[in-house]
Design a protein around this motif. Structure first.
Motif, PDB file in Angstrom:
ATOM      1  N   ALA A 104      19.950  41.458  13.915  1.00  0.00           N
ATOM      2  CA  ALA A 104      21.008  40.966  14.435  1.00  0.00           C
ATOM      3  C   ALA A 104      20.908  40.544  16.080  1.00  0.00           C
ATOM      4  O   ALA A 104      21.194  39.388  16.577  1.00  0.00           O
ATOM      5  CB  ALA A 104      22.295  41.815  14.439  1.00  0.00           C
ATOM      6  N   LYS A 105      20.365  41.481  16.825  1.00  0.00           N
ATOM      7  CA  LYS A 105      20.029  41.440  18.192  1.00  0.00           C
ATOM      8  C   LYS A 105      19.232  39.980  18.270  1.00  0.00           C
ATOM      9  O   LYS A 105      19.467  39.323  19.364  1.00  0.00           O
ATOM     10  CB  LYS A 105      19.481  42.814  18.902  1.00  0.00           C
ATOM     11  CG  LYS A 105      20.219  43.912  19.054  1.00  0.00           C
ATOM     12  CD  LYS A 105      21.246  43.973  20.077  1.00  0.00           C
ATOM     13  CE  LYS A 105      22.060  45.033  20.152  1.00  0.00           C
ATOM     14  NZ  LYS A 105      23.006  44.880  21.133  1.00  0.00           N
ATOM     15  N   SER A 135      26.761  43.829  17.887  1.00  0.00           N
ATOM     16  CA  SER A 135      25.633  43.665  16.923  1.00  0.00           C
ATOM     17  C   SER A 135      25.656  44.649  15.976  1.00  0.00           C
ATOM     18  O   SER A 135      25.794  45.849  16.147  1.00  0.00           O
ATOM     19  CB  SER A 135      24.247  43.521  17.337  1.00  0.00           C
ATOM     20  OG  SER A 135      24.313  42.468  18.174  1.00  0.00           O
ATOM     21  N   ILE A 136      25.449  44.395  14.507  1.00  0.00           N
ATOM     22  CA  ILE A 136      26.001  45.512  13.446  1.00  0.00           C
ATOM     23  C   ILE A 136      24.676  45.231  12.359  1.00  0.00           C
ATOM     24  O   ILE A 136      24.783  44.192  11.792  1.00  0.00           O
ATOM     25  CB  ILE A 136      27.555  45.185  12.968  1.00  0.00           C
ATOM     26  CG1 ILE A 136      28.425  45.446  13.826  1.00  0.00           C
ATOM     27  CG2 ILE A 136      27.488  46.632  11.833  1.00  0.00           C
ATOM     28  CD1 ILE A 136      29.839  45.457  13.732  1.00  0.00           C
ATOM     29  N   GLY A 137      24.239  46.390  12.096  1.00  0.00           N
ATOM     30  CA  GLY A 137      23.111  46.259  11.101  1.00  0.00           C
ATOM     31  C   GLY A 137      23.832  47.234   9.831  1.00  0.00           C
ATOM     32  O   GLY A 137      24.534  48.294  10.003  1.00  0.00           O
ATOM     33  N   VAL A 138      23.624  46.724   8.692  1.00  0.00           N
ATOM     34  CA  VAL A 138      24.222  47.412   7.646  1.00  0.00           C
ATOM     35  C   VAL A 138      22.981  47.847   6.366  1.00  0.00           C
ATOM     36  O   VAL A 138      22.039  46.911   6.150  1.00  0.00           O
ATOM     37  CB  VAL A 138      25.070  46.351   6.697  1.00  0.00           C
ATOM     38  CG1 VAL A 138      25.867  47.123   5.414  1.00  0.00           C
ATOM     39  CG2 VAL A 138      26.023  45.882   7.621  1.00  0.00           C
ATOM     40  N   SER A 139      23.128  48.966   5.877  1.00  0.00           N
ATOM     41  CA  SER A 139      22.238  49.084   4.678  1.00  0.00           C
ATOM     42  C   SER A 139      22.905  50.131   3.771  1.00  0.00           C
ATOM     43  O   SER A 139      23.911  50.962   3.958  1.00  0.00           O
ATOM     44  CB  SER A 139      20.879  49.905   5.278  1.00  0.00           C
ATOM     45  OG  SER A 139      21.265  51.102   5.543  1.00  0.00           O
ATOM     46  N   PHE A 178      20.346  44.719   5.691  1.00  0.00           N
ATOM     47  CA  PHE A 178      18.789  45.292   5.666  1.00  0.00           C
ATOM     48  C   PHE A 178      18.159  44.276   4.715  1.00  0.00           C
ATOM     49  O   PHE A 178      19.095  44.067   3.522  1.00  0.00           O
ATOM     50  CB  PHE A 178      18.324  46.453   5.643  1.00  0.00           C
ATOM     51  CG  PHE A 178      17.099  46.642   5.190  1.00  0.00           C
ATOM     52  CD1 PHE A 178      16.239  46.686   6.281  1.00  0.00           C
ATOM     53  CD2 PHE A 178      16.609  46.755   3.790  1.00  0.00           C
ATOM     54  CE1 PHE A 178      14.788  46.575   6.251  1.00  0.00           C
ATOM     55  CE2 PHE A 178      15.379  46.914   3.788  1.00  0.00           C
ATOM     56  CZ  PHE A 178      14.318  47.168   4.807  1.00  0.00           C
ATOM     57  N   GLU A 179      17.276  43.303   5.009  1.00  0.00           N
ATOM     58  CA  GLU A 179      16.587  42.838   4.096  1.00  0.00           C
ATOM     59  C   GLU A 179      15.087  43.101   4.026  1.00  0.00           C
ATOM     60  O   GLU A 179      14.475  42.995   5.089  1.00  0.00           O
ATOM     61  CB  GLU A 179      16.473  41.116   4.185  1.00  0.00           C
ATOM     62  CG  GLU A 179      17.986  40.372   3.774  1.00  0.00           C
ATOM     63  CD  GLU A 179      18.083  39.256   4.371  1.00  0.00           C
ATOM     64  OE1 GLU A 179      16.924  38.684   4.826  1.00  0.00           O
ATOM     65  OE2 GLU A 179      19.226  38.688   4.644  1.00  0.00           O
ATOM     66  N   ARG A 238      22.813  38.282  18.764  1.00  0.00           N
ATOM     67  CA  ARG A 238      23.474  39.027  19.001  1.00  0.00           C
ATOM     68  C   ARG A 238      24.983  38.730  18.457  1.00  0.00           C
ATOM     69  O   ARG A 238      25.150  37.679  17.829  1.00  0.00           O
ATOM     70  CB  ARG A 238      23.834  39.624  20.376  1.00  0.00           C
ATOM     71  CG  ARG A 238      22.513  40.122  20.978  1.00  0.00           C
ATOM     72  CD  ARG A 238      22.586  40.448  22.319  1.00  0.00           C
ATOM     73  NE  ARG A 238      21.428  41.302  22.861  1.00  0.00           N
ATOM     74  CZ  ARG A 238      20.249  40.749  23.250  1.00  0.00           C
ATOM     75  NH1 ARG A 238      20.076  39.496  22.942  1.00  0.00           N
ATOM     76  NH2 ARG A 238      19.385  41.662  23.551  1.00  0.00           N
ATOM     77  N   ASN A 239      26.067  39.373  18.664  1.00  0.00           N
ATOM     78  CA  ASN A 239      27.577  38.998  17.888  1.00  0.00           C
ATOM     79  C   ASN A 239      27.433  38.718  16.646  1.00  0.00           C
ATOM     80  O   ASN A 239      27.926  37.697  16.335  1.00  0.00           O
ATOM     81  CB  ASN A 239      28.085  38.195  18.977  1.00  0.00           C
ATOM     82  CG  ASN A 239      29.596  38.000  18.642  1.00  0.00           C
ATOM     83  OD1 ASN A 239      30.266  38.989  17.971  1.00  0.00           O
ATOM     84  ND2 ASN A 239      30.299  36.955  19.050  1.00  0.00           N
TER      85      ASN A 239
END
Ligand SMILES: Nc1nc2c(ncn2[C@@H]2O[C@H](COP(=O)(O)OP(=O)(O)OP(=O)(O)O)[C@@H](O)[C@H]2O)c(=O)[nH]1
Length: 208
Positions: free
Chosen positions: A187-188, A160-164, A198-199, A192-193
């Protein structure tokens, strides 16, 4: 090189002696130790300290020049069950596989760190969050498609990947890392996957 004057019995300098010492080996050893102190022994990725330093540098540059960058917070899904099912050693092999794929995908376009047990962070210069999310999705797919070959069989893993991205109101690098972590949590939470940007939560004030 050091140069020493050589005197005769009256104290008059008659010669000079040059003493040359080869410091190549000790310099190389020094560089080697420096590299070791910046890398994680298992995965050979940057360790938390070295990654944090890069983040500090990118943040300072952003404040000086406005050059944007993004971060990814990556976590292997259900990793505890990988360890429980296959053992810690195979879990380690899975960590190394994820590290290898991250390095391959981000080669020259990002800096990859192992910032926790089964957690990785990637700093991507010159990319806003949507550009970084595309790269993250490419990474996620590569990991999903890979097999970790172990003595106990092939293991499939997902992440799982978070982006900011950095924004002008950030006062320190931790601000954007926390947003990437929040996106990772989403995401989790959503199965997941997957990759999540970020919102900001919609607050009552936003709706008014
Ligand atoms: N093999 C191995 N396991 C590690 C290492 N560092 C942390 N872990 C394990 O990683 C697991 C992380 O588990 P959790 O944080 O509960 O999360 P998870 O099972 O991955 O579940 P989700 O993150 O919710 O998908 C724990 O079982 C840790 O023992 C390591 O260096 N090697």
């Amino acid at each position: 090189m050091s140069i020493l004057p050589l005197r005769d019995k009256n104290g008059v300098v008659t010669h000079f002696a040059a003493i040359e010492r080869d410091v190549t080996e000790s310099k190389e050893r020094e560089l080697e130790l420096d590299e070791m102190s910046r890398h994680d022994a298992l995965s050979d990725l940057l360790n938390r300290r070295a990654f944090d330093q890069l983040l500090e540098d990118a943040f300072a540059k952003f404040q000086d020049t406005g050059e944007v960058f993004s971060v990814l917070a990556i976590d292997i899904d259900h990793f505890k069950s990988v360890n429980d099912q296959y053992g810690h050693h195979c879990g380690d092999q899975a960590i190394c596989k994820v590290a290898e794929i991250c390095k391959k995908v981000f080669n020259t376009s990002g800096s990859v760190g192992r910032t926790g047990g089964e957690e990785f962070s990637i700093l991507i210069p010159n990319k806003d969050a949507s550009g970084a999310a595309l790269m993250a999705e490419h990474l996620r797919r590569n990991i999903e498609a890979a097999s970790v070959i172990t003595e106990k069989g092939a293991i499939r893993i997902t992440t799982s990947i978070g982006v900011s991205e950095v924004v002008i109101s950030d006062t320190k690098p931790l601000d954007l890392m926390l947003r990437a972590d929040k996106a990772l949590y989403t995401a989790k939470h959503n199965g997941r996957n997957q990759v999540r940007e970020f919102e900001p939560e919609t607050s009552i004030c936003d709706l008014a």
